[in-house]
Design a protein around this motif. Structure first.
Motif, mmCIF file in Angstrom:
data_model
loop_
_atom_site.group_PDB
_atom_site.id
_atom_site.type_symbol
_atom_site.label_atom_id
_atom_site.label_comp_id
_atom_site.label_asym_id
_atom_site.label_seq_id
_atom_site.Cartn_x
_atom_site.Cartn_y
_atom_site.Cartn_z
ATOM 1 N N ILE A 1 0.791 -1.223 0.000
ATOM 2 C CA ILE A 1 0.000 0.000 0.000
ATOM 3 C C ILE A 1 0.828 1.281 0.000
ATOM 4 C CG2 ILE A 1 -1.946 -1.105 1.145
ATOM 5 C CD1 ILE A 1 -1.042 0.140 3.760
ATOM 6 N N TYR B 1 0.193 4.640 11.339
ATOM 7 C CA TYR B 1 -0.314 5.623 10.380
ATOM 8 C C TYR B 1 0.865 6.309 9.702
ATOM 9 C CZ TYR B 1 -4.887 5.040 12.541
ATOM 10 O OH TYR B 1 -6.068 4.513 13.004
ATOM 11 N N TYR C 1 -1.863 9.404 2.652
ATOM 12 C CA TYR C 1 -2.144 9.146 4.057
ATOM 13 C C TYR C 1 -2.797 7.784 4.213
ATOM 14 C CZ TYR C 1 -4.834 9.489 8.455
ATOM 15 O OH TYR C 1 -5.396 9.253 9.679
ATOM 16 N N GLY C 2 -2.413 7.041 5.241
ATOM 17 C CA GLY C 2 -3.036 5.743 5.455
ATOM 18 C C GLY C 2 -2.499 5.026 6.668
ATOM 19 N N HIS C 3 -2.858 3.761 6.779
ATOM 20 C CA HIS C 3 -2.413 2.907 7.871
ATOM 21 C C HIS C 3 -1.831 1.633 7.283
ATOM 22 C CE1 HIS C 3 -2.594 0.162 11.347
ATOM 23 N NE2 HIS C 3 -2.481 1.265 12.072
ATOM 24 N N HIS D 1 -4.694 -1.140 7.692
ATOM 25 C CA HIS D 1 -6.092 -0.851 7.396
ATOM 26 C C HIS D 1 -6.326 -0.389 5.964
ATOM 27 C CE1 HIS D 1 -6.379 0.092 11.964
ATOM 28 N NE2 HIS D 1 -6.287 -1.206 11.724
ATOM 29 N N GLY D 2 -5.270 -0.259 5.191
ATOM 30 C CA GLY D 2 -5.421 0.219 3.820
ATOM 31 C C GLY D 2 -5.235 1.718 3.736
ATOM 32 N N ILE D 3 -5.084 2.212 2.528
ATOM 33 C CA ILE D 3 -4.817 3.628 2.319
ATOM 34 C C ILE D 3 -6.093 4.438 2.447
ATOM 35 C CG2 ILE D 3 -4.078 5.321 0.591
ATOM 36 C CD1 ILE D 3 -2.126 3.235 -0.452
ATOM 37 N N THR D 4 -6.053 5.504 3.258
ATOM 38 C CA THR D 4 -7.189 6.408 3.389
ATOM 39 C C THR D 4 -7.375 7.215 2.120
ATOM 40 O OG1 THR D 4 -6.894 6.549 5.771
ATOM 41 C CG2 THR D 4 -8.163 8.310 4.735
ATOM 42 N N ARG E 1 -3.626 9.063 14.336
ATOM 43 C CA ARG E 1 -4.373 9.293 13.101
ATOM 44 C C ARG E 1 -4.509 10.774 12.760
ATOM 45 N NH1 ARG E 1 -9.843 6.553 13.715
ATOM 46 N NH2 ARG E 1 -8.551 4.961 14.669
#
Length: 349
Positions: free
Chosen positions: A260, A274, A286-288, A291-294, A309
């Motif tokens: 990711i 994050y 931006y992402g985690h 949890h996948g990319i925001t 976050r």
């Protein structure tokens, strides 16, 4: 004759006693904060001479003078009792933004650098961020020290103009004899630094010498092991722009993380899984890591910071873009993600 000799002996003893008291007073004066040039240094380093009292500027306590601001140059998010944002301008003015009421408070003047980790928030034991002042003073662990060679601070570590790093250990200043050009910290007690050959090192007082982590590094950040992020990972941007991650072999999930992230980046900011990667065009991803990319953040930035976050970006337009996500696990669920999002645009005072 005996009386005369006795009188003469008493007179000499009185003179010696006064001389001793004067010397004690001089020693006490030389150790006071107003005339002290530094605390004790490591045994292998020579003790610097104390400067003339007239050459030492006054400690910059609460005398604040507003100077003309040109632009923001550094931003950090800190969270102890409350979440605050600290922002430093090119004129040396340090401000604090409280998102709960949207207030921007003028905090300190004459600041060259600061570190506002959650441990040193206002109201904590140390009473505010560690700071390096333009007039040669430094604020470290709640105390003032005259340290004119300091240029930057990260955690409890202070970078000197000659590349050496100083830190307080068991109440004494110690010197790390290295050739560092940048330092970063996520916690007070450990530091990572980049030397002038672009070698990345990690150091804590519990190890005898710095540990080499990577080579050919231009930027770096890391996730430390905590109750939210069960892995310690260092993310490096190499000289060719490629991303190299040093994974925790026992706890990391490299496949998910690598799937990711972008192939190249200019800068990296990360906290408890994050991340903010600054892309080649100056905008951010931006992402985690799990949890996948925001998503993309279409703001061209000059500096940024992330705390869990929440993130803040100094935009090329001069404004600070602050993104806060309030968790509501212990209250009414406002939405499906149990968060309330706040976005602020902070203009230069």
């Amino acid at each position: 004759m005996k009386k005369f000799l006795a009188f003469l002996l008493c007179f000499v003893l009185i003179l010696c006693s006064c001389s001793a008291e004067n010397e004690a007073e001089k020693e006490e004066e030389s150790s006071s904060p107003a005339s002290e040039s530094s605390s004790s240094v490591s045994p292998e380093s020579s003790v610097p001479e104390e400067p003339e009292s007239a050459s030492v500027p006054e400690v910059p306590f609460d005398e604040l003078s507003e100077n003309e601001n040109g632009s923001f140059r550094k931003v950090e998010i800190s969270c102890f009792y409350t979440l605050n944002l600290y922002a430093l301008t090119d004129s040396g003015n340090l401000y604090r933004f409280d998102y709960t009421d949207g207030s921007m408070e003028f905090y300190r003047a004459g600041v060259a650098d600061f570190w506002a980790g959650s441990f040193y928030e206002e109201g904590s034991h140390y009473g505010g961020p560690n700071m390096v002042f333009e007039n040669g003073w430094a604020f470290a662990k709640g105390e003032y020290y005259y340290k004119p060679d300091f240029t930057a601070v990260a955690g409890d570590y202070f970078l000197r103009s000659d590349g050496k790093i100083e830190y307080i250990d068991e109440g004494e200043w110690k010197i790390l004899d290295v050739n560092a050009k940048t330092i970063k910290a996520r916690q007070p007690g450990s530091v990572r630094f980049l030397d002038y050959e672009n070698n990345l090192y990690r150091f804590t007082p519990y190890i005898e010498e710095p540990l080499l982590l990577n080579k050919n590094v231009t930027d770096y950040d890391w996730n430390f092991f905590d109750k939210i992020n069960y892995a310690d990972e260092t993310i490096c941007i190499l000289e060719d722009g490629k991303i190299d991650i040093i994974f925790d072999e026992e706890f990391s999930d490299p496949e998910t993380f690598l799937s990711i992230i972008p192939e190249t980046a200019k800068k990296v900011h990360t906290s408890s899984g994050y991340f903010l990667f600054q892309k080649e065009d100056g905008t951010y991803l931006y992402g985690h890591k799990k949890h996948g990319i925001t998503g993309n953040i279409d703001i061209v930035g000059t500096d940024a910071h992330i705390n869990f976050r929440d993130y803040a970006i100094i935009g090329a337009d001069g404004n600070i873009y602050l993104h806060i996500e309030d968790l509501t696990f212990f209250g009414e669920a406002i939405d499906d993600n149990y968060t309330v999002t706040h976005d602020f645009i902070i203009e230069l005072p």
